[in-house]
Every structure is written in structure tokens, then in C-alpha cells.
Design an enzyme around this catalytic site. Structure first.
Site, PDB file in Angstrom:
ATOM      1  N   CYS A  72       0.952  -1.320  -0.076  1.00 31.25           N
ATOM      2  CA  CYS A  72      -0.117   0.020   0.030  1.00 31.25           C
ATOM      3  C   CYS A  72       0.807   1.503  -0.144  1.00 31.25           C
ATOM      4  CB  CYS A  72      -0.840  -0.114   1.197  1.00 31.25           C
ATOM      5  SG  CYS A  72      -2.231   1.352   1.319  1.00 31.25           S
ATOM      6  N   CYS A  76       0.077   5.080   6.839  1.00 25.05           N
ATOM      7  CA  CYS A  76      -0.679   4.625   8.393  1.00 25.05           C
ATOM      8  C   CYS A  76       0.378   3.893   9.232  1.00 25.05           C
ATOM      9  CB  CYS A  76      -1.971   3.993   8.067  1.00 25.05           C
ATOM     10  SG  CYS A  76      -2.870   4.382   6.892  1.00 25.05           S
ATOM     11  N   CYS A  79       0.191   0.224  10.214  1.00 31.26           N
ATOM     12  CA  CYS A  79      -0.358  -0.783   9.219  1.00 31.26           C
ATOM     13  C   CYS A  79       0.778  -1.634   8.710  1.00 31.26           C
ATOM     14  CB  CYS A  79      -1.036  -0.081   8.270  1.00 31.26           C
ATOM     15  SG  CYS A  79      -1.764  -1.510   7.004  1.00 31.26           S
ATOM     16  N   CYS A 116     -16.544  -9.582   5.132  1.00 22.59           N
ATOM     17  CA  CYS A 116     -15.805  -8.347   4.847  1.00 22.59           C
ATOM     18  C   CYS A 116     -14.485  -8.313   4.185  1.00 22.59           C
ATOM     19  CB  CYS A 116     -15.837  -7.536   6.317  1.00 22.59           C
ATOM     20  SG  CYS A 116     -14.905  -5.878   6.067  1.00 22.59           S
ATOM     21  N   CYS A 147     -19.539  -6.703   3.279  1.00 23.90           N
ATOM     22  CA  CYS A 147     -19.019  -5.404   3.745  1.00 23.90           C
ATOM     23  C   CYS A 147     -17.674  -5.407   2.933  1.00 23.90           C
ATOM     24  CB  CYS A 147     -18.578  -5.574   5.174  1.00 23.90           C
ATOM     25  SG  CYS A 147     -17.661  -3.954   5.695  1.00 23.90           S
ATOM     26  N   CYS A 207     -19.869   1.468   8.346  1.00 23.98           N
ATOM     27  CA  CYS A 207     -19.113   0.802   9.281  1.00 23.98           C
ATOM     28  C   CYS A 207     -18.059   1.854   9.671  1.00 23.98           C
ATOM     29  CB  CYS A 207     -18.726  -0.677   8.977  1.00 23.98           C
ATOM     30  SG  CYS A 207     -17.483  -1.296  10.116  1.00 23.98           S
ATOM     31  N   ARG A 279     -18.163  -3.007  17.813  1.00 31.16           N
ATOM     32  CA  ARG A 279     -17.382  -4.430  17.673  1.00 31.16           C
ATOM     33  C   ARG A 279     -15.999  -4.296  18.437  1.00 31.16           C
ATOM     34  NH1 ARG A 279     -16.805  -4.627  11.986  1.00 31.16           N
ATOM     35  NH2 ARG A 279     -18.999  -5.409  12.187  1.00 31.16           N
TER      36      ARG A 279
HETATM   37  N1  SAM Z   1      -6.811   0.307   3.068  1.00 28.99           N
HETATM   38  C1  SAM Z   1      -8.150   0.571   3.178  1.00 28.99           C
HETATM   39  C2  SAM Z   1      -8.148   1.769   4.400  1.00 28.99           C
HETATM   40  O1  SAM Z   1      -7.116   2.085   5.060  1.00 28.99           O
HETATM   41  O2  SAM Z   1      -9.172   2.436   4.572  1.00 28.99           O
HETATM   42  C3  SAM Z   1      -8.870  -0.577   4.087  1.00 28.99           C
HETATM   43  C4  SAM Z   1      -8.192  -1.396   5.050  1.00 28.99           C
HETATM   44  S1  SAM Z   1      -7.275  -0.811   6.398  1.00 28.99           S
HETATM   45  C5  SAM Z   1      -6.037  -2.129   6.858  1.00 28.99           C
HETATM   46  C6  SAM Z   1      -8.671  -0.788   7.400  1.00 28.99           C
HETATM   47  C7  SAM Z   1      -8.456  -0.459   8.962  1.00 28.99           C
HETATM   48  O3  SAM Z   1      -7.972  -1.449   9.464  1.00 28.99           O
HETATM   49  C8  SAM Z   1      -7.550   0.668   9.414  1.00 28.99           C
HETATM   50  O4  SAM Z   1      -8.458   1.843   8.928  1.00 28.99           O
HETATM   51  C9  SAM Z   1      -7.434   0.554  10.676  1.00 28.99           C
HETATM   52  O5  SAM Z   1      -8.423   0.994  11.325  1.00 28.99           O
HETATM   53  C10 SAM Z   1      -7.357  -0.909  10.737  1.00 28.99           C
HETATM   54  N2  SAM Z   1      -6.182  -1.442  11.166  1.00 28.99           N
HETATM   55  C11 SAM Z   1      -5.014  -1.705  10.293  1.00 28.99           C
HETATM   56  N3  SAM Z   1      -3.845  -2.196  11.037  1.00 28.99           N
HETATM   57  C12 SAM Z   1      -4.170  -2.305  12.244  1.00 28.99           C
HETATM   58  C13 SAM Z   1      -3.521  -2.729  13.296  1.00 28.99           C
HETATM   59  N4  SAM Z   1      -2.145  -2.935  13.237  1.00 28.99           N
HETATM   60  N5  SAM Z   1      -4.118  -2.606  14.572  1.00 28.99           N
HETATM   61  C14 SAM Z   1      -5.598  -2.323  14.531  1.00 28.99           C
HETATM   62  N6  SAM Z   1      -6.377  -2.012  13.545  1.00 28.99           N
HETATM   63  C15 SAM Z   1      -5.643  -2.133  12.248  1.00 28.99           C
HETATM   64  C1  DTB Z   2     -11.479  -2.683  10.903  1.00 32.59           C
HETATM   65  O1  DTB Z   2     -11.797  -1.577  11.701  1.00 32.59           O
HETATM   66  N1  DTB Z   2     -10.515  -3.560  11.617  1.00 32.59           N
HETATM   67  C2  DTB Z   2     -10.472  -4.511  10.534  1.00 32.59           C
HETATM   68  C3  DTB Z   2     -11.250  -4.170   9.472  1.00 32.59           C
HETATM   69  N2  DTB Z   2     -11.734  -2.904   9.943  1.00 32.59           N
HETATM   70  C4  DTB Z   2     -10.830  -3.990   7.962  1.00 32.59           C
HETATM   71  C5  DTB Z   2      -8.797  -4.683  10.358  1.00 32.59           C
HETATM   72  C6  DTB Z   2      -7.954  -4.975  11.342  1.00 32.59           C
HETATM   73  C7  DTB Z   2      -6.435  -5.152  10.895  1.00 32.59           C
HETATM   74  C8  DTB Z   2      -5.517  -5.584  11.821  1.00 32.59           C
HETATM   75  C9  DTB Z   2      -4.068  -5.656  11.216  1.00 32.59           C
HETATM   76  C10 DTB Z   2      -3.886  -6.874  10.167  1.00 32.59           C
HETATM   77  O2  DTB Z   2      -4.462  -7.776  10.387  1.00 32.59           O
HETATM   78  O3  DTB Z   2      -3.311  -6.440   9.102  1.00 32.59           O
HETATM   79 FE1  SF4 Z   3      -2.934   1.279   3.251  1.00 38.30          FE
HETATM   80 FE2  SF4 Z   3      -2.812   0.220   5.631  1.00 38.30          FE
HETATM   81 FE3  SF4 Z   3      -3.454   2.542   5.284  1.00 38.30          FE
HETATM   82 FE4  SF4 Z   3      -5.165   0.851   4.731  1.00 38.30          FE
HETATM   83  S1  SF4 Z   3      -4.353   1.041   6.611  1.00 38.30           S
HETATM   84  S2  SF4 Z   3      -4.598   2.853   3.599  1.00 38.30           S
HETATM   85  S3  SF4 Z   3      -3.632  -0.705   3.786  1.00 38.30           S
HETATM   86  S4  SF4 Z   3      -1.454   1.622   4.845  1.00 38.30           S
END
Ligand code: SAM
Ligand code: DTB
Ligand code: SF4
Length: 332
Positions: A72, A76, A79, A116, A147, A207, A279
């Protein structure tokens, strides 16, 4: 001296009508005051609101699938899928429809009601969206709620998803506006609000939640909940994620959040968003059954169910089944 009732009632309601489920006029000071309540008073208030709006023994199950993992462009800080961090997550192409259907059927057989699909995109290009629309159609045809979480949407994309049969779009605010710039710089808070508005205008269910345990203050946790509760109407689903620390991300090594502070966050979310499904999201694998039980008591009534979140682990089906049995919880 406070007795239990006056202790709970000494705090002004964060919302003019706690059961209306409508956003607006959510007062940050009142939300801070909820956080500061004695634990028992906060839990009592959360249970009272929860029982006025939901069956307290029923929990909704959503299963996640990463349909496009890693690589990506965004930054963030939490992430593991951001290309710029060395986390060991590889950049993979979009899954094919058959693989998605295998996972969706398994989720349904295990008892999930919602499936989802998540993609590690800043947002979908049209050539990305077309195959996702096919996935939505096919998953819906299995009788599951659908979702998707694909990042920021442009004009017209939410409508295409709706038309394909999408029920919910997940897009998180992640944290309070004041802390947001410490976590993400490649997109703005307003970009997120704009996508949420597009989702609402397309008549999709929203959501929307966030992450705690990123080093934010309690006031910033209250600020996140104030933002979520001010969305009008309030989101149908509110995922509260506890940061999963992944080696290689900037937030690896952040000070762990006190589990009882996490429980308080769930309780405050329940009180401020009485009609939303709250959730208990990422972070359950690292959580004891006792803390999860407190989260359900605090008003959580949905979980991510299945052995993986997107790239990190989640409790095994059997552990969740045992937990549900021991607490007398029933899947919705
Ligand atoms: N890339 C898209 C976005 O950012 O909107 C969709 C997928 S993104 C992984 C969805 C959500 O997962 C993020 O907004 C964040 O709230 C959650 N998330 C990602 N990494 C995480 C982590 N290490 N621990 C907890 N939540 C996480
Ligand atoms: C949300 O609020 N949490 C989920 C889902 N929406 C997409 C993602 C959590 C991701 C946790 C880190 C991972 O497994 O990569
Ligand atoms: Fe990309 Fe992760 Fe940010 Fe979603 S949360 S935009 S997958 S870096």
C-alpha cells in the site's frame, strides 16, 4: 457521598436523547466525564443503555478476508501493509473470485453473518473496482451480508458498490483529529469524512470506528468517540480496534493500553452510540477471556470471527466457541 445511582447520574448525558441513535451535539466534555466515572458506574450506565437497545446475550459475527494484501502507498503508522515499512508482508495481487467464494462459504458454515473484504489500497481504481463488484455479487448470493473496505471512494464508486449488493462499507476515522497527523500524513481527516459522506449518500450502511493503544491520551480517545457519535446518522457498526503491534511499523513498541481502559472505551462508545453495533475488533488474540467478557458487559455486541484479521492473527474458531459457550452468548 455518592450512591450507585447518583454516581452514574452526576454526569451530563453526552447526547440529548441517549436512545435516539442520531448524531450531532455530542459533547466532548461529557464524554471525558464518562471516562472518568468510577468503573462500576460506567459499566452500569453502559449495560443500561445496551439492554434498552439490544439483547445483551446476542453477538454479531463478521469474518474478514484480505482480498488484496500489502504494497500500500499510504503511511498509516499502525499498518503492516504499507509498502514503506519492512514488516514481511508481501505485495500480492487481487484474489480471484473462486478463492473469495471458498473463504466466504467457510465463514458462513462457521456461523458468520457478514463477510468483509479488505484491500490495501489508498482507494480503488475503476479497473480494481470491477472485479470487486463481482465478488460482492457472488458473496451476497450465498446469503451473507457483504462489507468492503477499499480505502477512499471517488464520486460514483459507492453507488456501483450499492448496485452490486454491498450492504456495508468500512472506513475508519482511526483516531481523534488532534492526534491524526501523528499517525497518518498521506491523507487528511477531511478525506475520510468525505468518503463516509459518499457512502451515506449511496444509501450504504456505514461501518466506522478507530484504533486505541497508539499512544493517544484519554482525551483523544474521547475525541475519537465524539467524532464517531457526531456522524449523522450514527454508524450502524463501530469497530473499536486495539492496536496490533507489528514489528517494522512506526507504532511497534508503543506503550500498551491498560486493558481496563480499553473496556472503558467500549463502554463509552456504547453509551454514546446506543443503537450501533459496537465491535470488539482487532486485538482479541492478545486479550484474555476475562477482558473480552468485560467488553461484552460494557456493550460490545459484535466481533471479527475467524482465524485471521487481514494479515495478523485472531482467536481460533474453537476458542471463540468455548468463550461464547462459557458466557452464554449466541451468534446473531
Ligand atoms: N486500505 C483501506 C483503508 O485504510 O481504509 C482498507 C483496509 S485498512 C487495513 C482498515 C483498517 O484496519 C484501518 O483503518 C485500521 O483502523 C485497521 N488496522 C490496520 N492495521 C491495524 C493494526 N495493526 N491494529 C489495529 N487496527 C488496524
Ligand atoms: C477494522 O476496523 N478492523 C479490521 C477491518 N476494519 C478491516 C482490520 C484490522 C486489521 C488488523 C491488522 C491486520 O491484520 O493486518
Ligand atoms: Fe494502506 Fe494500511 Fe493505510 Fe489501509 S490502513 S491505507 S492498507 S497503509
Amino acid at each position: 457521598m455518592n450512591d450507585m445511582t447518583t454516581g452514574a447520574m452526576a454526569v451530563p448525558s453526552p447526547h440529548p436523547s441517549p436512545t435516539s441513535g442520531e448524531g450531532a451535539n455530542v459533547m466532548p466534555q461529557a464524554i471525558n466525564a464518562l471516562f472518568a466515572l468510577p468503573f462500576a458506574d460506567l459499566m452500569f450506565q453502559a449495560q443500561t443503555v445496551h439492554r434498552a437497545n439490544f439483547d445483551p446475550n446476542r453477538v454479531q459475527l463478521s469474518t474478514l478476508l484480505s482480498i488484496k494484501t500489502g504494497g500500500c502507498s499510504e503511511d498509516c503508522g499502525y499498518c503492516p501493509q504499507a509498502a514503506r515499512y519492512d514488516t514481511g508482508v508481501e505485495n500480492q495481487g487481487l484474489l480471484n473470485l473462486d478463492d473469495v467464494l471458498v473463504a466466504a462459504k467457510a465463514a458462513k458454515a462457521a456461523g458468520a453473518s457478514r463477510f468483509c473484504m479488505g484491500a490495501a489500497w489508498r482507494g480503488p481504481k475503476q479497473r480494481d473496482l470491477d472485479p470487486v463488484l463481482d465478488m460482492v455479487r457472488a458473496v451476497r448470493a450465498l446469503g451473507l451480508e457483504t462489507c468492503a473496505t477499499l480505502g477512499m471512494l471517488k464520486d460514483g464508486q459507492a453507488e456501483q458498490l450499492k448496485e452490486a449488493g454491498l450492504d456495508y462499507y468500512n472506513h475508519n476515522l482511526d483516531t481523534a483529529p488532534e492526534f491524526y497527523g501523528d499517525i497518518i500524513t498521506t491523507r487528511q481527516y477531511q478525506d475520510r469524512l468525505d468518503t463516509l459522506e459518499r457512502v451515506r449518500q449511496a444509501d450504504l450502511h456505514v461501518c466506522c470506528g478507530g484504533i486505541v493503544g497508539m499512544g493517544e491520551s484519554r482525551t483523544q480517545r474521547a475525541g475519537l468517540i465524539a467524532q464517531l457519535a457526531s456522524l449523522d446518522p450514527q454508524p450502524e457498526s463501530v469497530p473499536i480496534n486495539l492496536l496490533v503491534q507489528v514489528e517494522g511499523t512506526p507504532l511497534a513498541g508503543a506503550e500498551a493500553l491498560d486493558p481496563l481502559e480499553f473496556v472503558r472505551t467500549i463502554a463509552v462508545a456504547r453509551i454514546c452510540m446506543p443503537q450501533s453495533f459496537v465491535r470488539l475488533s482487532a486485538g482479541r488474540q492478545q486479550m484474555s477471556d476475562a477482558v473480552q467478557a468485560l467488553c461484552f458487559l460494557a456493550g460490545a455486541n459484535s466481533i471479527f470471527y475467524g482465524e485471521k484479521l487481514l494479515t495478523t492473527g485472531n482467536p481460533e474458531w474453537e476458542r471463540d466457541q468455548r468463550l461464547f459457550d462459557s458466557l452464554g452468548l449466541i451468534a446473531l
